[in-house]
Design an enzyme around this catalytic site. Structure first.
Site, mmCIF file in Angstrom:
data_model
loop_
_atom_site.group_PDB
_atom_site.id
_atom_site.type_symbol
_atom_site.label_atom_id
_atom_site.label_comp_id
_atom_site.label_asym_id
_atom_site.label_seq_id
_atom_site.Cartn_x
_atom_site.Cartn_y
_atom_site.Cartn_z
ATOM 1 N N TYR A 231 25.117 4.701 26.050
ATOM 2 C CA TYR A 231 23.886 4.887 25.266
ATOM 3 C C TYR A 231 23.164 3.544 25.079
ATOM 4 C CZ TYR A 231 24.729 9.693 23.511
ATOM 5 O OH TYR A 231 24.890 11.043 23.368
ATOM 6 N N GLY A 232 23.934 2.477 25.092
ATOM 7 C CA GLY A 232 23.388 1.164 24.757
ATOM 8 C C GLY A 232 22.278 0.702 25.673
ATOM 9 N N CYS B 71 28.680 5.960 16.584
ATOM 10 C CA CYS B 71 28.098 5.143 17.639
ATOM 11 C C CYS B 71 26.979 4.329 16.994
ATOM 12 C CB CYS B 71 27.544 6.078 18.717
ATOM 13 S SG CYS B 71 26.534 5.256 19.953
ATOM 14 N N ASN B 72 27.053 3.015 17.173
ATOM 15 C CA ASN B 72 26.021 2.162 16.561
ATOM 16 C C ASN B 72 24.662 2.359 17.207
ATOM 17 O OD1 ASN B 72 27.284 -0.138 14.630
ATOM 18 N ND2 ASN B 72 28.774 0.549 16.126
ATOM 19 N N ASP C 18 29.985 10.350 19.792
ATOM 20 C CA ASP C 18 29.708 9.034 20.387
ATOM 21 C C ASP C 18 29.317 9.280 21.839
ATOM 22 O OD1 ASP C 18 29.747 6.141 20.695
ATOM 23 O OD2 ASP C 18 31.636 6.374 21.760
ATOM 24 N N CYS D 293 29.876 -2.082 17.618
ATOM 25 C CA CYS D 293 29.956 -1.027 18.632
ATOM 26 C C CYS D 293 31.332 -0.413 18.454
ATOM 27 C CB CYS D 293 29.801 -1.615 20.035
ATOM 28 S SG CYS D 293 30.130 -0.415 21.358
ATOM 29 N N THR D 294 31.397 0.906 18.416
ATOM 30 C CA THR D 294 32.680 1.538 18.092
ATOM 31 C C THR D 294 33.695 1.438 19.239
ATOM 32 O OG1 THR D 294 31.702 3.665 18.703
ATOM 33 C CG2 THR D 294 31.749 3.099 16.354
ATOM 34 N N HIS D 295 33.264 0.901 20.386
ATOM 35 C CA HIS D 295 34.233 0.647 21.458
ATOM 36 C C HIS D 295 35.053 -0.629 21.196
ATOM 37 C CE1 HIS D 295 31.892 3.560 23.695
ATOM 38 N NE2 HIS D 295 32.694 3.467 24.727
ATOM 39 N N GLU E 155 35.534 1.355 28.548
ATOM 40 C CA GLU E 155 35.531 2.755 28.982
ATOM 41 C C GLU E 155 36.308 2.918 30.292
ATOM 42 O OE1 GLU E 155 34.272 6.412 27.750
ATOM 43 O OE2 GLU E 155 33.490 4.675 26.719
HETATM 44 N N1 DGL Z 1 30.173 3.074 21.095
HETATM 45 C C1 DGL Z 1 28.769 2.973 21.104
HETATM 46 C C2 DGL Z 1 28.211 2.091 20.032
HETATM 47 O O1 DGL Z 1 28.829 1.994 18.986
HETATM 48 C C3 DGL Z 1 27.994 3.002 22.343
HETATM 49 C C4 DGL Z 1 28.436 2.347 23.563
HETATM 50 C C5 DGL Z 1 27.475 2.764 24.628
HETATM 51 O O2 DGL Z 1 27.540 3.920 25.015
HETATM 52 O O3 DGL Z 1 26.641 1.939 25.035
HETATM 53 O O4 DGL Z 1 27.149 1.542 20.147
#
Ligand code: DGL
Length: 269
Positions: free
Chosen positions: A45-46, A76-77, A13, A188-190, A156
């Protein structure tokens, strides 16, 4: 390439989010050895372009294959949306790849929700992956998507279960497009970290779906089908990050629910 049950499972992720998935797998399949990689150098990443996310995902998958992983979970989505198809093509047959989007889409269809909201990063929302996949399986399901880019960096940084997170969440969820939904996808996995706060916002009246249980079940299903489920664990789990900070480690521990030692690992030089 021959695979055997004792090879580890790789999970990656942009940061802490994938630990929700790692933790679910760790408890459900305790004999599996996990190698986790959080790309904290490039978080979030988003907000990155699909090309940048593909480049990061390629390099991280290469690292996980060098660790001899039998399966790589894109936890990570944003990366699942941008890079899953490419990784399948590029590393064809070298490992089993699992994304976090399809199991959640299948859950929506099998539980027959009619009016679904999706909250996620800009990368995931701009890809429209949930909308397209759900619609391709059942045209009648209404899918409304809202980008919620502040949530992943907020979590985060350790801002959850407090006034700051409460007001950010309220702000996003009061979006008119999320009115009258019967299910909300935490894409989103967060977001499992703020699941309770989201549930409180809806007073328990809306089903909240996240990736943890559905991905965990899917991993077990695939490993069983492939004859790769590990019956007796060998070795320890490893948790790598591309940029180490002690605050990240603290949040990661709270989140993983047990002691966790993060190791800095430079794959970008
Ligand atoms: N946890 C991630 C997701 O599922 C990404 C969060 C990020 O880095 O923007 O999209």
């Amino acid at each position: 390439m021959l695979k055997n049950p004792h090879q580890p499972i790789g999970i990656f992720d942009s940061g802490i989010g994938g630990l929700t998935v790692a933790n679910a797998i760790h408890h459900f399949l305790p004999n599996e050895r996990l190698i986790y990689f959080g790309d904290t150098v490039h978080l979030p990443y988003g907000d990155k372009s699909a090309d940048a996310i593909r480049y990061y995902s390629l390099r991280i998958s290469k690292f996980l294959l060098e660790q001899d992983c039998k399966m790589i979970i894109i936890a990570c989505n944003s990366a699942s949306s941008a890079a899953y198809d490419m990784l399948l093509d590029f590393f064809e047959g070298k490992a089993l790849f699992v994304n976090v989007v399809d199991p959640l889409v299948n859950a929506v269809i099998s539980q027959a929700y009619k009016n679904v909201g999706v909250i996620a990063t800009k990368a995931t929302i701009n890809s429209s992956i949930y909308k397209n996949k759900i619609k391709s399986l059942n045209q009648k399901v209404k899918v409304n998507q809202v980008a919620t880019p502040l949530l992943a960096p907020m979590i985060e940084e350790g801002f959850y279960s407090g006034n700051i997170s409460k007001s950010v969440i309220e702000n996003y969820l009061s979006h008119p497009d999320l009115k009258n939904i019967d299910a909300l996808l935490l894409a989103c996995t967060h977001y499992p970290l703020i699941r309770n706060e989201i549930n409180e916002y809806y007073s328990g009246q809306v089903a909240i779906l996240d990736s943890t249980d559905v991905v965990r079940d899917e991993v077990k299903r695939i490993l069983t089908e492939e004859g790769l489920l590990c019956e007796n664990r060998i070795g320890h789990d490893a948790f790598y990050v591309s940029d180490y900070t002690s605050s990240f480690e603290e949040t990661a521990k709270n989140f993983y629910g047990e002691d966790l030692k993060l190791e800095a690992l430079q794959i970008w030089t």
